[in-house]
Each structure stands twice: as structure tokens, then as C-alpha cells.
Motif scaffolding. Structure first.
Motif, short mmCIF file in Angstrom:
data_model
loop_
_atom_site.label_atom_id
_atom_site.label_comp_id
_atom_site.label_asym_id
_atom_site.label_seq_id
_atom_site.Cartn_x
_atom_site.Cartn_y
_atom_site.Cartn_z
N SER B 232 0.70 -1.01 0.10
CA SER B 232 0.16 -0.08 0.06
C SER B 232 1.00 1.17 -0.08
CB SER B 232 -0.84 -0.05 1.22
OG SER B 232 -1.27 1.21 1.69
N ILE B 233 0.73 2.20 -1.20
CA ILE B 233 1.34 3.34 -1.16
C ILE B 233 0.30 4.36 -0.90
CG2 ILE B 233 2.92 5.02 -2.64
CD1 ILE B 233 3.57 2.34 -4.07
N ILE B 234 0.66 5.48 0.10
CA ILE B 234 -0.36 6.42 0.26
C ILE B 234 0.66 7.77 0.31
CG2 ILE B 234 -2.01 7.48 1.97
CD1 ILE B 234 -2.32 4.84 3.12
N SER B 235 -0.18 8.67 -0.62
CA SER B 235 0.72 10.03 -0.74
C SER B 235 -0.26 10.87 0.17
CB SER B 235 0.38 10.55 -2.20
OG SER B 235 0.77 11.84 -2.38
N VAL B 236 0.46 11.60 0.99
CA VAL B 236 -0.09 12.45 1.83
C VAL B 236 0.39 14.02 1.69
CG1 VAL B 236 -0.74 10.71 3.76
CG2 VAL B 236 1.53 11.95 3.76
N TYR B 237 -0.72 14.83 2.39
CA TYR B 237 -0.36 16.24 2.18
C TYR B 237 0.01 16.50 3.86
CZ TYR B 237 -2.23 21.14 2.52
OH TYR B 237 -2.47 22.59 2.87
N PRO B 238 1.51 16.89 3.98
CA PRO B 238 1.90 16.68 5.34
C PRO B 238 1.23 17.55 6.41
CG PRO B 238 3.50 17.94 3.67
CD PRO B 238 2.33 17.29 2.83
N ALA B 255 4.98 5.89 2.30
CA ALA B 255 4.26 6.91 2.38
C ALA B 255 5.11 7.80 1.59
CB ALA B 255 4.14 7.58 3.82
N THR B 256 4.43 8.82 0.84
CA THR B 256 4.96 9.91 -0.06
C THR B 256 4.07 11.19 -0.03
OG1 THR B 256 3.93 9.49 -1.81
CG2 THR B 256 5.58 8.12 -1.71
N GLY B 257 4.80 12.30 -0.48
CA GLY B 257 4.13 13.47 -0.31
C GLY B 257 4.96 14.46 -1.19
N GLU B 258 4.34 15.74 -1.30
CA GLU B 258 5.02 16.90 -1.73
C GLU B 258 5.16 17.72 -0.45
OE1 GLU B 258 6.16 18.52 -4.56
OE2 GLU B 258 6.74 19.69 -2.94
N GLY B 259 6.63 18.17 -0.29
CA GLY B 259 6.88 19.00 0.99
C GLY B 259 6.71 20.41 0.85
N GLN B 260 6.32 20.87 -0.31
CA GLN B 260 6.17 22.31 -0.42
C GLN B 260 5.59 23.03 0.69
OE1 GLN B 260 3.00 23.95 -1.37
NE2 GLN B 260 3.89 25.59 -1.06
N SER B 261 4.57 22.74 1.09
CA SER B 261 3.79 23.16 2.35
C SER B 261 4.49 23.40 3.59
CB SER B 261 2.51 22.40 2.28
OG SER B 261 2.48 21.14 2.89
N LEU B 262 5.61 22.42 3.56
CA LEU B 262 6.46 22.77 4.74
C LEU B 262 7.57 23.74 4.67
CD1 LEU B 262 6.87 18.71 5.35
CD2 LEU B 262 5.09 20.43 6.65
N GLY B 263 7.29 24.93 4.43
CA GLY B 263 8.39 26.14 4.54
C GLY B 263 8.78 26.16 3.00
N MET B 264 8.23 25.93 2.02
CA MET B 264 8.74 26.27 0.46
C MET B 264 8.01 27.26 0.02
SD MET B 264 11.06 24.06 0.91
CE MET B 264 10.10 22.59 1.56
N PRO B 271 11.93 25.33 -7.11
CA PRO B 271 12.27 23.88 -6.44
C PRO B 271 11.28 23.52 -5.41
CG PRO B 271 13.73 25.50 -5.66
CD PRO B 271 12.75 26.27 -6.56
N TYR B 272 10.72 22.40 -5.59
CA TYR B 272 9.84 21.77 -4.46
C TYR B 272 10.48 20.60 -3.76
CZ TYR B 272 6.15 24.84 -5.98
OH TYR B 272 5.34 25.71 -6.11
N LEU B 273 9.92 19.70 -3.18
CA LEU B 273 10.49 18.57 -2.09
C LEU B 273 9.66 17.51 -2.22
CD1 LEU B 273 12.33 17.75 -0.05
CD2 LEU B 273 10.95 19.09 1.73
N GLY B 274 10.04 16.32 -2.76
CA GLY B 274 9.60 15.18 -2.52
C GLY B 274 9.93 14.37 -1.24
N PHE B 275 8.93 14.02 -0.52
CA PHE B 275 9.42 13.06 0.71
C PHE B 275 8.87 11.68 0.43
CE2 PHE B 275 5.73 14.93 2.51
CZ PHE B 275 4.89 14.00 2.79
N ILE B 276 9.56 10.73 0.81
CA ILE B 276 9.28 9.21 0.68
C ILE B 276 9.74 8.66 2.12
CG2 ILE B 276 11.33 8.50 -0.44
CD1 ILE B 276 9.60 6.53 -1.85
N ALA B 277 8.88 7.86 2.79
CA ALA B 277 9.29 6.94 4.08
C ALA B 277 8.51 5.82 3.86
CB ALA B 277 8.63 7.88 5.34
N CYS B 278 9.31 4.68 4.42
CA CYS B 278 8.74 3.18 4.42
C CYS B 278 8.93 2.52 5.79
CB CYS B 278 9.37 2.73 3.28
SG CYS B 278 11.48 2.37 3.58
N LYS B 279 8.49 1.47 5.79
CA LYS B 279 8.54 0.39 6.60
C LYS B 279 10.23 0.02 6.60
CE LYS B 279 4.23 0.07 8.44
NZ LYS B 279 3.26 -0.91 7.60
N GLN B 280 10.51 -0.46 7.85
CA GLN B 280 11.92 -1.12 8.07
C GLN B 280 12.39 -1.85 7.09
OE1 GLN B 280 14.14 -0.56 11.27
NE2 GLN B 280 15.50 -1.22 9.93
#
Lengths: 129, 443
Positions: B232-238, B255-264, B271-280
Motif C-alpha cells: 500500500s502506497i499512500i501519498s499525503v499532504y503533510p 508514504a510519499t508526498g509533496e513537501g512544499q507546504s513545509l516552508g517552501m 524547486p519543491y520537495l518530494g518526501f518518501i518514507a517506508c517500513k523498515q
């Protein structure tokens, strides 16, 4: 550099021990030494069909991920889960405890072209000349 | 050093070395009719003239609009400290740390950023950033394909159209089967997702809140995906994670998302910011690098690039990704932004965004002839059905000083009268009321 007799070697620094139609595969002392501290090993799935010279495993050291190639074709009969849990075994005991996989070979004539102990030693000497 | 790349003498020497007598001879292979007659470059201007001409052009941009436009990028307040700190020359002038261990400050900044993304999403590990939210989805899909050995991707059409287009583009030469499932009343259509979900599926990709701002709980989708061995891949608005269920709580693997809303700041194309995080368990399938903390032999804390063995500069041909790039300065901004807000600040920010949006919904709804879609709860963004074409309404609203929202007809067939409206913490009660008045007038 430890190069035991009775094993066959590849130019990509794998060793093979052939017992009837079963081939046990690992990486050589030279390979583990060149890679440095090994932090991760990825092994093939048991039962996987393997072509000679295809990638069967990946070894990661601190700053590189290197492929291990199959010296012979066949089916993966067994894999060594212990080196997945404790990758440092590959550094400590490359020929005894750190075998990677056992392959049920398909065509033993493929072993032609593999190097014996003396040929491999000569090859390493040339590499390091 | 001279800025002129080569002198006549050097040009002559180079031509001689390759055995041609003139530049013209060098281009002999190109037919004369295919060569440009002129490059149409105007005469040179003085610096002052250039500045004056460019500012005249720049003034044609309308920058004073009250912004109710979202659709993936949001107008949030950026504390002044973000600019101050990210602008420090130690960070600002540095390139990505290839001489990694020399750059302890940078490594620590990236380490903190990763840790905060993990806290925000609830996942086990995050990499040190990607280009943008769309690239992050692509990388997540590739991770799923590598991890499962399967080639089918099911995508909810509530996933931002830009992300979907990027996925298709990046994967167009790979043998991957895509299935797009519809959104019904703002929510992911379970029936369709489950119909296509099978032993060939690598992943189900959803977005929360989705493109329409609708909030959903994708736990059941994640669970069902797992039951057939898919991820399961979920894109989120941080910003929404200050109050919504995290991807980890829904059982997501990535989990992925666009990090623009975090200070960009908003800008045309980044330039924007992609984030990606996963299980161990998926850590080694993740592209890019991870910064880890350790201690040296004297027991001092230090930071190292722990996972970069599969990166492109080390393993070019077999690298996990060849389009993965470190957006370090943007990641730094996100790290500073998140540290300034803190956990309670993020909760307050999310609440503020939610409440203001709900207030706007209530006000907009009073306009006769206009309908607010209320089939799902939403987070700071909602859809309205207009009595006329949304493009026309947008144009008239711009004349009145508002960027009123995103006309959904651009991305969705049959939605020409629908407008997607976003309300962030930057919009005051007064802004919202003026917006409603203006909207009422133009309809």
C-alpha cells in the motif's frame, strides 16, 4: 590471500565447490577483503532458476553494492540464511561458514572455463601486478 | 579567468586537430537549408536597460491575488526564521555532501529532517529527499515492483493528475500494467480497487486527502492489498497529518508526498520537495541515501551516510534510481519549518486550516445556485459546483483580485462547472467573506 585447493574460481571472485550435481557458491577471500566490512547480503529465492553469469546475490559493504554472479546454471536448492542475519560472517569465514547458495546444476560442462587454485592465484597476481 | 571560452587561436588549433579548415566545414554535414539563417538575438543592452526591460515584463505578472488555489501546492505562512537559517552560507552555498563525513552540519540537518518525516508519517525510515511529490510516487511504485517482483499498479484517480501523468511518463518504457480506479462521491472506490487487486498486483496507490480535498481512511485498502501480497502506497499532504490518521496508522508500506507546504514558497515549477518514507523491511529498496547517527571511537556523536551503496554515483548501472536527487536545501527548509512549529504547532496549524475551510464552506454555500460537495469530510480544500463554466468564473474572479481555485474540468471530463477551492491559515475571516461576496457577484 587464502585460496583453498579443491575449489573452482571465477574471474569475478566467486568460488564453487562441486559435489556430484550440487554446486556450493560463495565469494573469495580476495573479494571479501576488497569489499571491506560487509553490511548486507541479498540472496536468491530458493527454487529460483539461475542462468550462468546472471546475478544471484548482492553484497553490500559500507560504500558499495556488488553483484555476485552464478558460475553455473541450475536451480537454487538451498540458501544460507545465516549470512543474511550476520553478514560479517562473509568477512570472517568466506569459504566455510559464508557459503551463499547451493545450486542443483543443469550442465556440469559449464565448469570448463572456471579457474583452479593455481590459475586463480596467477589471475590475482596479474590483477595486482 | 577569462569568460570567453576560446580565442581565435584556440579555435584554429582545435579545428586543425580534427582536420577541418573552418567552422563552416565542421557543419558541412548539415544541409544549408536546415541551418539557421540568423539567431534573432537583439543588439546588446546595458545592465540598466536589461533590468528595466525585464522589470516591465515582470510587472505583467499579477502577484497580489488573494490565493484560494491549491490542487497540490498551498499558500502557507513561512516563518521568517526559515529564510534566515536556510540562507546561511554554510548551507546555501554547499552542494550535496559527496565528501559526506566532512559535512557534519549538513548531515545532521538531513538526519533531523528524516527523523521529522518519520515522526510525521509514522513510518520507520525516510530518505534524504526527492525532487517533488510526483517523483516520490514514481520511486514508491518502483520500490513496490522491486520488492514484490510484480508489475501491476492500481491507482486511485483521486491521486493528483500531475503525479499520475509523471508515473505514466517515467514508466512508459517499462512493462508495467496500470489500472486507474474511479472516485465516487469523493472517496476511493473500494469495489473497483478490490476487483483488480490480485496476485499480480505490486501496489495500490492512493492519496489522502485526495485531489478533491476529501479525507478518507485507507486502512481497509491497505489490509486488502496485504492479503494478496501487494503493498500500500499512500501519498499525503503533510500539513493534514497534524490531525489526520498517519499513513502508518492506515497500514501503508510506503508514504510519499509533496513537501512544499513545509516552508517552501509557491513558485512556478519549484524547486519543491518530494518526501518518501517506508517500513523498515523496505529500507534497502528505497532510492537515495539515508543519513544515520553513530559514535566515533572516542564516543562522540557523529553523522554518516549509512545507506548510499545503491546510489547512482556508486552503482551507476544497477542503482536503485537514476533520477533520484537530493533536494537538500528544500529538505533543510522543511526541517527548520517543522522544528519551529513542533508537534503542538503542527496540530494547531492543521486545526486552523481545517476550521477556516469549514467556515469558508458554510459561507460559500449561502450563495444561491452554488453547491458545496459534502459527500466526504475534507481537509482545507473542497469542491463546489457552479451554475456556469468554472474557467469563466476564474477569469472574472482574477479581475476582482482573487485566485479563486482550480477548475476541475482541466483534469476531469464532465467537471467543467466544478471548482476546487483551498483555504489555508493565511486566509483571514475577512478574506473569506470578501471572496464569497466577489463570487456571488460574478456568478
Amino acid at each position: 590471500m587464502n585460496i583453498p585447493e579443491g575449489l573452482l574460481y571465477t574471474r569475478e571472485h566467486e568460488w564453487v565447490k562441486i559435489e556430484s550435481d550440487m554446486a556450493t557458491i560463495g565469494i573469495t577471500d580476495y573479494a571479501q577483503f576488497s569489499l571491506g566490512d560487509i553490511t548486507f547480503v541479498q540472496l536468491p529465492a530458493p527454487g529460483a532458476d539461475i542462468q550462468k553469469s546472471s546475478v544471484i546475490a548482492t553484497v553490500e559493504s559500507v560504500k558499495a553494492a556488488s553483484d555476485v554472479y552464478a558460475p553455473l546454471s541450475g536451480k537454487v536448492a538451498r540458501i544460507n540464511e545465516e549470512i543474511v542475519a550476520n553478514p560479517e560472517i562473509v568477512n570472517q569465514s568466506p569459504y566455510e561458514k559464508a557459503w551463499f547458495a547451493v545450486i542443483k546444476t543443469r550442465d556440469l560442462s559449464e565448469k570448463q572455463g572456471l579457474l583452479d587454485q593455481y590459475e586463480y592465484k596467477k589471475y590475482l597476481d596479474e590483477l595486482n601486478a | 579567468m577569462n569568460y570567453i571560452p576560446h580565442t581565435e587561436e584556440q579555435t584554429r588549433q582545435m579545428l586543425e586537430a580534427i582536420g577541418v579548415s573552418s567552422i563552416d566545414e565542421l557543419f558541412d554535414g548539415i544541409k544549408p537549408e536546415l541551418r539557421p539563417k540568423s539567431f534573432n538575438i537583439p543588439q546588446s543592452l546595458s545592465e540598466q536597460e536589461v533590468i528595466s526591460r525585464l522589470s516591465r515584463i515582470a510587472q505583467k505578472n499579477i502577484v497580489s491575488l488573494k490565493n484560494f488555489l491549491g490542487a497540490g501546492f498551498y499558500d502557507h505562512y513561512i516563518p521568517a526564521a526559515v529564510d534566515m537559517m536556510a540562507g546561511r552560507s554554510e548551507f546555501y552555498t554547499a552542494y550535496t555532501p559527496y565528501q559526506a563525513e566532512c559535512s557534519q552540519g549538513w548531515l545532521q540537518a538531513i538526519y533531523e529532517y528524516q527523523s521529522m518525516i518519520c515522526q510525521l508519517t509514522g513510518m520507520d525510515c525516510a530518505n534524504s529527499s526527492l525532487y517533488d511529490g510526483g517523483t516520490a510516487i514514481y520511486e514508491a511504485a518502483m520500490m513496490a515492483i522491486r520488492a514484490t517482483g510484480r508489475t501491476k499498479i492500481i491507482m486511485d484517480s483521486g491521486l493528483n493528475m500531475i503525479y499520475r501523468t509523471m508515473l505514466y511518463t517515467y514508466m512508459s518504457n517499462l512493462n508495467i500494467e496500470f489500472v486507474e480506479t474511479p472516485v465516487i462521491h469523493g472517496q476511493s472506490c473500494r469495489e473497483e480497487i478490490f476487483r483488480y487487486l490480485d496476485e499480480k498486483t505490486a501496489a495500490v496507490v492512493t492519496q489522502n486527502p485526495n485531489f478533491f480535498g476529501a479525507v478518507d481512511d485507507h486502512s481497509d485498502i491497505a489490509q486488502k492489498a496485504h492479503s494478496v501480497g501487494a503493498l500500500s502506497i499512500i501519498s499525503v499532504y503533510p500539513v493534514s497529518l497534524g490531525m489526520l490518521k498517519t499513513p502508518a496508522e492506515m497500514g501503508a508500506d510506503i508514504a510519499t508526498g509533496e513537501g512544499q507546504s513545509l516552508g517552501m514558497p509557491l513558485s512556478f515549477g519549484g524547486p519543491y520537495l518530494g518526501f518518501i518514507a517506508c517500513k523498515q523491511a523496505l529500507t534497502r529498496k528505497m532510492p537515495g541515501r539515508i543519513v544515520g547517527a553513530g559514535t566515533d571511537r572516542e564516543g562522540r556523536r557523529g553523522f554518516v551516510l549509512t545507506l548510499q551503496a545503491r546510489e547512482q554515483h556508486i552503482r551507476r548501472e544497477r542503482a536503485t534510481s537514476n533520477i533520484c536527487s537530493n533536494e537538500a536545501l528544500c529538505a533543510l527548509r522543511a526541517g527548520i519549518y517543522l522544528s519551529l512549529l513542533g508537534k503542538t504547532g503542527m496540530e494547531e496549524l492543521a486545526r486552523l486550516n481545517y476550521d477556516k475551510c469549514e467556515y469558508a464552506k458554510d459561507c460559500v454555500e449561502k450563495i444561491p445556485g452554488l453547491k458545496v460537495k459534502r459527500s466526504s469530510p475534507t481537509f482545507n480544500e473542497f469542491t463546489i459546483a457552479l451554475p456556469r463554466n468554472a474557467d469563466v468564473v476564474v477569469e472574472k474572479m482574477i479581475d476582482k483580485g482573487f485566485a479563486p481555485g482550480f477548475p476541475l474540468g482541466k483534469f476531469y471530463k464532465g467537471m467543467n462547472n466544478y471548482l476546487l477551492v483551498a483555504v489555508t491559515e493565511k486566509r483571514t475571516k475577512e478574506d473569506i467573506e470578501q471572496f464569497v461576496q466577489a463570487l456571488e457577484k460574478v456568478l
